[in-house]
Design a protein around this motif. Structure first.
Motif, PDB file in Angstrom:
ATOM      1  N   MET A   1       0.819  -1.178   0.000  1.00 26.47           N
ATOM      2  CA  MET A   1       0.000   0.000   0.000  1.00 26.47           C
ATOM      3  C   MET A   1       0.869   1.249   0.000  1.00 26.47           C
ATOM      4  N   HIS A   2       2.057   1.135  -0.547  1.00 19.95           N
ATOM      5  CA  HIS A   2       2.951   2.279  -0.645  1.00 19.95           C
ATOM      6  C   HIS A   2       2.376   3.292  -1.627  1.00 19.95           C
ATOM      7  N   GLU A  47      -5.507 -11.444  13.002  1.00 18.75           N
ATOM      8  CA  GLU A  47      -5.360 -12.823  13.454  1.00 18.75           C
ATOM      9  C   GLU A  47      -4.999 -13.701  12.254  1.00 18.75           C
ATOM     10  N   SER A  48      -4.310 -14.789  12.498  1.00 18.81           N
ATOM     11  CA  SER A  48      -3.882 -15.671  11.411  1.00 18.81           C
ATOM     12  C   SER A  48      -5.060 -16.323  10.688  1.00 18.81           C
ATOM     13  N   SER A  49      -6.238 -16.313  11.291  1.00 16.58           N
ATOM     14  CA  SER A  49      -7.406 -16.918  10.655  1.00 16.58           C
ATOM     15  C   SER A  49      -8.048 -15.999   9.612  1.00 16.58           C
ATOM     16  N   ILE A  50      -7.648 -14.732   9.564  1.00 15.76           N
ATOM     17  CA  ILE A  50      -8.206 -13.778   8.601  1.00 15.76           C
ATOM     18  C   ILE A  50      -7.584 -14.032   7.240  1.00 15.76           C
ATOM     19  N   THR A  51      -8.415 -14.054   6.197  1.00 20.10           N
ATOM     20  CA  THR A  51      -7.917 -14.306   4.850  1.00 20.10           C
ATOM     21  C   THR A  51      -8.336 -13.199   3.896  1.00 20.10           C
ATOM     22  N   TYR A  52      -7.489 -12.940   2.919  1.00 23.21           N
ATOM     23  CA  TYR A  52      -7.751 -11.972   1.853  1.00 23.21           C
ATOM     24  C   TYR A  52      -8.794 -12.550   0.903  1.00 23.21           C
ATOM     25  N   VAL A  53      -9.797 -11.746   0.525  1.00 21.45           N
ATOM     26  CA  VAL A  53     -10.820 -12.199  -0.413  1.00 21.45           C
ATOM     27  C   VAL A  53     -10.627 -11.535  -1.765  1.00 21.45           C
ATOM     28  N   SER A  54     -10.574 -10.185  -1.790  1.00 19.76           N
ATOM     29  CA  SER A  54     -10.449  -9.478  -3.064  1.00 19.76           C
ATOM     30  C   SER A  54     -10.129  -8.008  -2.822  1.00 19.76           C
ATOM     31  N   GLY A  55      -9.875  -7.289  -3.885  1.00 24.59           N
ATOM     32  CA  GLY A  55      -9.686  -5.845  -3.834  1.00 24.59           C
ATOM     33  C   GLY A  55      -8.229  -5.415  -3.769  1.00 24.59           C
ATOM     34  N   SER A  56      -7.975  -4.214  -4.313  1.00 29.62           N
ATOM     35  CA  SER A  56      -6.612  -3.670  -4.332  1.00 29.62           C
ATOM     36  C   SER A  56      -6.337  -2.744  -3.167  1.00 29.62           C
ATOM     37  N   GLY A  57      -7.361  -2.316  -2.448  1.00 28.15           N
ATOM     38  CA  GLY A  57      -7.181  -1.407  -1.337  1.00 28.15           C
ATOM     39  C   GLY A  57      -7.392   0.052  -1.697  1.00 28.15           C
ATOM     40  N   SER A  58      -7.764   0.342  -2.927  1.00 29.29           N
ATOM     41  CA  SER A  58      -8.034   1.723  -3.333  1.00 29.29           C
ATOM     42  C   SER A  58      -9.455   2.110  -2.937  1.00 29.29           C
ATOM     43  N   ALA A  59      -9.772   3.403  -3.065  1.00 31.40           N
ATOM     44  CA  ALA A  59     -11.115   3.874  -2.717  1.00 31.40           C
ATOM     45  C   ALA A  59     -12.172   3.231  -3.612  1.00 31.40           C
ATOM     46  N   SER A  60     -11.843   3.009  -4.879  1.00 33.86           N
ATOM     47  CA  SER A  60     -12.829   2.428  -5.800  1.00 33.86           C
ATOM     48  C   SER A  60     -12.825   0.903  -5.790  1.00 33.86           C
ATOM     49  N   ASP A  61     -11.828   0.294  -5.181  1.00 33.46           N
ATOM     50  CA  ASP A  61     -11.715  -1.166  -5.109  1.00 33.46           C
ATOM     51  C   ASP A  61     -11.212  -1.572  -3.733  1.00 33.46           C
ATOM     52  N   PRO A  62     -12.043  -1.364  -2.681  1.00 28.58           N
ATOM     53  CA  PRO A  62     -11.578  -1.640  -1.311  1.00 28.58           C
ATOM     54  C   PRO A  62     -11.227  -3.113  -1.113  1.00 28.58           C
ATOM     55  N   MET A  63     -10.297  -3.338  -0.210  1.00 23.45           N
ATOM     56  CA  MET A  63      -9.878  -4.692   0.102  1.00 23.45           C
ATOM     57  C   MET A  63     -10.947  -5.363   0.960  1.00 23.45           C
ATOM     58  N   VAL A  64     -11.260  -6.597   0.637  1.00 24.60           N
ATOM     59  CA  VAL A  64     -12.238  -7.389   1.380  1.00 24.60           C
ATOM     60  C   VAL A  64     -11.496  -8.530   2.041  1.00 24.60           C
ATOM     61  N   ILE A  65     -11.735  -8.698   3.344  1.00 25.62           N
ATOM     62  CA  ILE A  65     -11.130  -9.805   4.076  1.00 25.62           C
ATOM     63  C   ILE A  65     -12.240 -10.630   4.713  1.00 25.62           C
ATOM     64  N   ASN A  66     -11.919 -11.836   5.111  1.00 24.51           N
ATOM     65  CA  ASN A  66     -12.912 -12.737   5.668  1.00 24.51           C
ATOM     66  C   ASN A  66     -12.433 -13.276   6.989  1.00 24.51           C
TER      67      ASN A  66
END
Length: 66
Positions: A1-2, A47-66
């Motif tokens: 996210m630099h 927590e180690s149980s959290i996983t990445y689902v989708s998204g780039s982390g931008s305002a128009s494409d937020p990151m989704v975690i599960n």
């Protein structure tokens, strides 16, 4: 996210109280005196149980975690 700015990390250089690591505008990690006016950002741990689902982390494409 630099984002191309100078940003402090949370880690100081070993055995010093006035120097810390930062990420420069090219994304490289360096060390400098902490009296520099570099940006700071909030951070958190997941927590180690959290996983990445989708998204780039931008305002128009937020990151989704599960």
């Amino acid at each position: 996210m630099h984002m191309g700015y100078y940003d402090w990390t949370i880690s100081r250089l070993a055995d010093t109280s006035n120097r810390a690591f930062f990420v420069d505008y090219d994304g490289f990690v360096n060390g400098n005196y902490v009296n520099r006016n570099y940006a700071v950002r909030p951070s958190f741990n997941l927590e180690s149980s959290i996983t990445y689902v989708s998204g780039s982390g931008s305002a128009s494409d937020p990151m989704v975690i599960n």
